[in-house]
Each structure stands twice: as C-alpha cells, then as structure tokens.
Design a protein around this motif. Structure first.
Motif, PDB file in Angstrom:
ATOM      1  N   HIS A  23       0.816   4.032  -3.063  1.00  0.00           N
ATOM      2  CA  HIS A  23       0.450   5.406  -2.735  1.00  0.00           C
ATOM      3  C   HIS A  23       1.575   6.369  -3.102  1.00  0.00           C
ATOM      4  O   HIS A  23       1.329   7.454  -3.648  1.00  0.00           O
ATOM      5  CB  HIS A  23       0.121   5.505  -1.249  1.00  0.00           C
ATOM      6  CG  HIS A  23      -0.388   6.851  -0.828  1.00  0.00           C
ATOM      7  ND1 HIS A  23       0.435   7.836  -0.318  1.00  0.00           N
ATOM      8  CD2 HIS A  23      -1.639   7.387  -0.845  1.00  0.00           C
ATOM      9  CE1 HIS A  23      -0.291   8.908  -0.046  1.00  0.00           C
ATOM     10  NE2 HIS A  23      -1.550   8.668  -0.346  1.00  0.00           N
ATOM     11  N   THR A  24       2.819   5.988  -2.830  1.00  0.00           N
ATOM     12  CA  THR A  24       3.961   6.834  -3.197  1.00  0.00           C
ATOM     13  C   THR A  24       4.072   6.984  -4.701  1.00  0.00           C
ATOM     14  O   THR A  24       4.376   8.064  -5.215  1.00  0.00           O
ATOM     15  CB  THR A  24       5.259   6.220  -2.627  1.00  0.00           C
ATOM     16  OG1 THR A  24       5.127   6.043  -1.225  1.00  0.00           O
ATOM     17  CG2 THR A  24       6.450   7.127  -2.912  1.00  0.00           C
ATOM     18  N   ILE A  68      -7.476   8.998  -5.441  1.00  0.00           N
ATOM     19  CA  ILE A  68      -6.526   9.583  -6.395  1.00  0.00           C
ATOM     20  C   ILE A  68      -6.764   9.034  -7.800  1.00  0.00           C
ATOM     21  O   ILE A  68      -6.794   9.786  -8.782  1.00  0.00           O
ATOM     22  CB  ILE A  68      -5.086   9.308  -5.942  1.00  0.00           C
ATOM     23  CG1 ILE A  68      -4.788  10.061  -4.644  1.00  0.00           C
ATOM     24  CG2 ILE A  68      -4.084   9.719  -7.022  1.00  0.00           C
ATOM     25  CD1 ILE A  68      -3.449   9.719  -4.038  1.00  0.00           C
ATOM     26  N   ASN A 119      -3.261   0.540   6.246  1.00  0.00           N
ATOM     27  CA  ASN A 119      -3.461   0.013   4.897  1.00  0.00           C
ATOM     28  C   ASN A 119      -4.846   0.345   4.371  1.00  0.00           C
ATOM     29  O   ASN A 119      -5.022   0.638   3.171  1.00  0.00           O
ATOM     30  CB  ASN A 119      -3.257  -1.498   4.908  1.00  0.00           C
ATOM     31  CG  ASN A 119      -2.454  -1.979   3.712  1.00  0.00           C
ATOM     32  OD1 ASN A 119      -2.067  -1.190   2.851  1.00  0.00           O
ATOM     33  ND2 ASN A 119      -2.199  -3.257   3.656  1.00  0.00           N
ATOM     34  N   GLY A 128       0.811  -1.212   0.000  1.00  0.00           N
ATOM     35  CA  GLY A 128       0.000   0.000   0.000  1.00  0.00           C
ATOM     36  C   GLY A 128       0.842   1.259   0.000  1.00  0.00           C
ATOM     37  O   GLY A 128       0.527   2.230  -0.704  1.00  0.00           O
ATOM     38  N   LEU A 129       1.935   1.277   0.766  1.00  0.00           N
ATOM     39  CA  LEU A 129       2.825   2.447   0.798  1.00  0.00           C
ATOM     40  C   LEU A 129       3.452   2.707  -0.562  1.00  0.00           C
ATOM     41  O   LEU A 129       3.529   3.855  -1.010  1.00  0.00           O
ATOM     42  CB  LEU A 129       3.914   2.232   1.854  1.00  0.00           C
ATOM     43  CG  LEU A 129       3.492   2.311   3.318  1.00  0.00           C
ATOM     44  CD1 LEU A 129       4.645   1.897   4.232  1.00  0.00           C
ATOM     45  CD2 LEU A 129       3.017   3.717   3.677  1.00  0.00           C
ATOM     46  N   VAL A 161       1.456   9.605  -5.716  1.00  0.00           N
ATOM     47  CA  VAL A 161       1.542  10.947  -5.141  1.00  0.00           C
ATOM     48  C   VAL A 161       2.842  11.648  -5.517  1.00  0.00           C
ATOM     49  O   VAL A 161       2.847  12.828  -5.883  1.00  0.00           O
ATOM     50  CB  VAL A 161       1.401  10.879  -3.605  1.00  0.00           C
ATOM     51  CG1 VAL A 161       1.643  12.242  -2.978  1.00  0.00           C
ATOM     52  CG2 VAL A 161       0.012  10.372  -3.228  1.00  0.00           C
ATOM     53  N   LEU A 213      -4.752   3.995   3.337  1.00  0.00           N
ATOM     54  CA  LEU A 213      -4.037   4.110   2.067  1.00  0.00           C
ATOM     55  C   LEU A 213      -4.897   3.623   0.906  1.00  0.00           C
ATOM     56  O   LEU A 213      -4.889   4.213  -0.178  1.00  0.00           O
ATOM     57  CB  LEU A 213      -2.739   3.304   2.120  1.00  0.00           C
ATOM     58  CG  LEU A 213      -1.640   3.845   3.039  1.00  0.00           C
ATOM     59  CD1 LEU A 213      -0.471   2.867   3.087  1.00  0.00           C
ATOM     60  CD2 LEU A 213      -1.158   5.212   2.569  1.00  0.00           C
ATOM     61  N   CYS A 237      -7.336   6.329   0.046  1.00  0.00           N
ATOM     62  CA  CYS A 237      -6.647   7.433  -0.629  1.00  0.00           C
ATOM     63  C   CYS A 237      -6.285   7.069  -2.068  1.00  0.00           C
ATOM     64  O   CYS A 237      -6.383   7.898  -2.979  1.00  0.00           O
ATOM     65  CB  CYS A 237      -5.392   7.821   0.148  1.00  0.00           C
ATOM     66  SG  CYS A 237      -5.709   8.538   1.771  1.00  0.00           S
ATOM     67  N   ILE A 238      -5.847   5.832  -2.281  1.00  0.00           N
ATOM     68  CA  ILE A 238      -5.471   5.393  -3.637  1.00  0.00           C
ATOM     69  C   ILE A 238      -6.685   5.382  -4.550  1.00  0.00           C
ATOM     70  O   ILE A 238      -6.611   5.846  -5.704  1.00  0.00           O
ATOM     71  CB  ILE A 238      -4.814   3.995  -3.566  1.00  0.00           C
ATOM     72  CG1 ILE A 238      -3.432   4.091  -2.914  1.00  0.00           C
ATOM     73  CG2 ILE A 238      -4.688   3.378  -4.955  1.00  0.00           C
ATOM     74  CD1 ILE A 238      -2.829   2.750  -2.576  1.00  0.00           C
ATOM     75  N   TYR A 266      -1.459   5.914 -15.426  1.00  0.00           N
ATOM     76  CA  TYR A 266      -2.272   5.195 -14.459  1.00  0.00           C
ATOM     77  C   TYR A 266      -2.944   3.986 -15.093  1.00  0.00           C
ATOM     78  O   TYR A 266      -3.235   3.009 -14.411  1.00  0.00           O
ATOM     79  CB  TYR A 266      -3.312   6.125 -13.851  1.00  0.00           C
ATOM     80  CG  TYR A 266      -2.679   7.283 -13.133  1.00  0.00           C
ATOM     81  CD1 TYR A 266      -2.069   7.086 -11.901  1.00  0.00           C
ATOM     82  CD2 TYR A 266      -2.654   8.555 -13.683  1.00  0.00           C
ATOM     83  CE1 TYR A 266      -1.450   8.137 -11.237  1.00  0.00           C
ATOM     84  CE2 TYR A 266      -2.037   9.614 -13.026  1.00  0.00           C
ATOM     85  CZ  TYR A 266      -1.453   9.394 -11.816  1.00  0.00           C
ATOM     86  OH  TYR A 266      -0.845  10.426 -11.155  1.00  0.00           O
TER      87      TYR A 266
END
Length: 371
Positions: free
Chosen positions: A229-230, A307, A297, A225-226, A233, A300, A303-304, A325
């Motif tokens: 997301h990174t 986005i 998680n 998940g990190l 972003v 995230l 948020c994903i 994407y």
C-alpha cells in the motif's frame, strides 16, 4: 498475485487446524472437571446451610445444599459428551445421615455411558486424521519455503526491500511449521500422560513459542499489505527507514503480546501445558491482535485493488507510470539507485544554465527559448 492475498487464507485455515488439534479430548474433559471442582469448592463457603445436607463434590458433579427429605435431580455433566451420545439425569436424596447414594442408577447407566460403544475411539480417529493432514501440509510447506529462501539468498538480483519482506514472511511460516512439530512431539509423543494437569517448563515454553509463531505469521502478512500500500500511495520514501519499522511490527509486536499473555498465564491461569483454548478470557490477548491484523489487512487489500484499478485504467496515466504498476508483477528488483517508473530527470537548477549554453552556441533558437 502478491503473497498477502494468497497467504492470508492459507494462514487462517492452518491456524484453525492448529487450534482444533491443540487439545486432546481427554485433556478437555479433565480440564472441564477441574474447572467444575474449583467452582463447587469456591461456592461451598457461601452456603449458610446448618441443617440438612451441605454442598458436596463427588468428583463428577457438584450437589447443592438441600434440606432433609429433599430429592435433588441434577443433569449429567456436559463433559460426558466425550463418552456418551445421550445424557440423562442423576438423583440423590438428602437424609438425616447425609447424602444418600444415587438412584435409580449410577453415572454409568444414567448418563448413557456404554462400555461397548466407541465414541472416544471415533473422536481419537478424527483427531488423528486431522493431525496427519496438517502434518503433511506443514512438511510440504517447510520444504517449499526452505527452497524459496535459498533462492532468494543466493541470487543478488533478488536482494531488495520487497523480497526481504517476503523472506521474513517465509521465515515466519517456517518457524510456525517447526513449532507445530515440536508441540505435537511434546503433547502426543513424549509419553507425558499427565500433561493435562501438570506440565514441565519445557512444555509451556513450546506452547509459548507456538503461539508466538502464529502471531508473527499474521503480523508479517500485515507488513506485506502495508508495504504494498505504501509503494502505491507514497511516491518517494526511504525503504531502508521503513524496513526497520516493518521489522518492529513483524517480530516486535507479537513479542509484546505473547510476553503479556505468558505473564498472565503464569500468575492467573497456570494449569496444564497451556494448550487448552477453552473459554478463558485471557486468550483475547492473542486473539484480539490477530483479528485486528486480519481486518486491517483486508482493508488494505481492498484499497490496493482500488488503486491498481484506477491507475491501470485511467486515460491520462503516463506510460512510465503504467509500467511502474505492471512491473510489480515480476519478482526482480530494480537496479540500485533507480526509482521504479521514473525516468532520469535533471534538477531544475541545472535546466536554465544548460539552455543558455545551447543558445549561446546556436544549438537552439530564441523562439525555442521563449517557448
């Protein structure tokens, strides 16, 4: 769908199954009896009873101190639920000679224990069914994940940071399946009939490895998940630099918590094979980090989704950015040195000299230069 969303619920469900089956009913009853015995003996030193009957442990129930002639009625211990469907009361009378025998019935009759009933056999059948189910599931998962690891290792086009993270997640699942098999062999098939009260170092080491694999599994889901997301972003970031931080989170953080849990168990709760989750507060050392990783998680994940929805439906999004994407859905890695969704651009310092050269050669007009 990326692995974090699909694997999260699978991991939670398999973790619950593993926890349910980690302790057998007979071990749970024995541990409960041992806990009550220690509590009774610890409280016996606080009694100031000099006349009458003192606190007594009869190997099943803790009888409190009482005066001569007093009748004490105690409920059947809760661990009788493993052997009986209905619980009653047991009674003792305090006499000048000490505690009298129980009346009007013994534990067998008063607590509803019937030698012809089979509640233990029914529970054993249930636990056996659960064990068979998760053994088949872990076996299929082990085969599929091993095949996926071989494919990711053989094809060079699949070698990139994203798939490296997937490989570590798959490895955590593989280790978890192996840990479950080892735990079951030691606890249920090794012939250690006394593993509830005393266990070897190997048995405890197997449980430590089992808990480490569970925690590493959740933390690699967090890393997935990190990373995703990174990727959405941050426009430009060093994947190699971030990858070592991901390694530290996925394998290093569980090592810290499991080491702390092991030291606490050795010094304060060194009983049995450490497989009983019970009501011990020391389990928070493992449960709390896992709960936090699941919560983070989930945040995230939300948020994903937000986005991606904004990027894919924004009217002014560029074609290249939309492609960036959209390409995340396939598993192939971009060519080495390329940036996803970004065209080749010349540095600003080289734009003016090139336009001046074209102007001198008459390739572009002065009006185009001013524009």
């Amino acid at each position: 769908m990326e692995p974090p969303a699909a694997c999260l619920w699978l991991s939670v469900f398999s973790c619950l199954l593993a926890w349910v089956s980690s302790t057998s009913p007979e071990c749970t009853a024995m541990l409960a009896i041992e806990h009550e015995r220690e509590k009774c003996l610890a409280d016996s030193g606080l009694d100031n009873q000099t006349v009458g009957c003192g606190r007594m442990w009869d190997n099943i129930t803790c009888w409190p101190s009482a005066a001569v002639g007093e009748v004490v009625v105690m409920p059947c211990p809760m661990y009788f639920i493993f052997f009986s469907s209905s619980l009653g009361n047991v009674t003792r009378n305090c006499t000048s000679q000490g505690w009298a025998d129980m009346y009007p019935a013994t534990y067998v009759a008063a607590c509803g224990y019937d030698t012809n009933s089979t509640p233990v056999e029914e529970q054993t059948t249930f636990y056996g069914t659960v064990k068979t189910g998760y053994t088949i599931g872990h076996s299929l998962s082990l085969i599929a994940l091993t095949a996926a690891m071989i494919i990711l290792c053989l094809f060079r086009k699949l070698h990139c940071t994203r798939n490296y993270i997937h490989m570590h997640l798959f490895m955590s699942f593989i280790m978890r399946a192996i840990a479950v098999f080892i735990k079951d062999v030691i606890l249920f098939e090794s012939g250690e009939s006394d593993h509830c009260s005393s266990s070897s170092v190997g048995c405890k080491a197997a449980m430590v490895f089992f808990q480490y694999c569970i925690m590493a599994n959740f933390f690699w889901l967090l890393v997935e998940g990190l990373y995703l997301h990174t990727l959405l972003v941050v426009s430009f970031f060093s994947e190699r630099k971030y990858f070592w931080w991901y390694i530290l989170i996925g394998w290093g953080a569980p090592s810290v918590f499991i080491t702390a849990w092991t030291l606490v168990k050795v010094h304060y709760d060194n009983f049995g094979c450490w497989e009983d989750i019970g009501e011990s507060r020391y389990w928070l050392i493992i449960r709390a980090p896992i709960a936090v990783s699941i919560l983070v998680n989930f945040i995230l994940f939300v948020c994903i989704i937000r986005i991606l929805f904004q990027k894919l439906h924004s009217p002014d999004v560029g074609r290249n950015e939309t492609s960036q994407y959209s390409q995340m859905q396939n598993g192939f890695c971009p060519p080495a040195g390329s940036k996803p969704g970004k065209g080749k651009r010349l540095p600003v310092s080289r734009i003016r000299p090139i336009r001046a050269f074209k102007l001198a050669r008459g390739i572009v007009s002065p009006m185009a230069q001013r524009s």
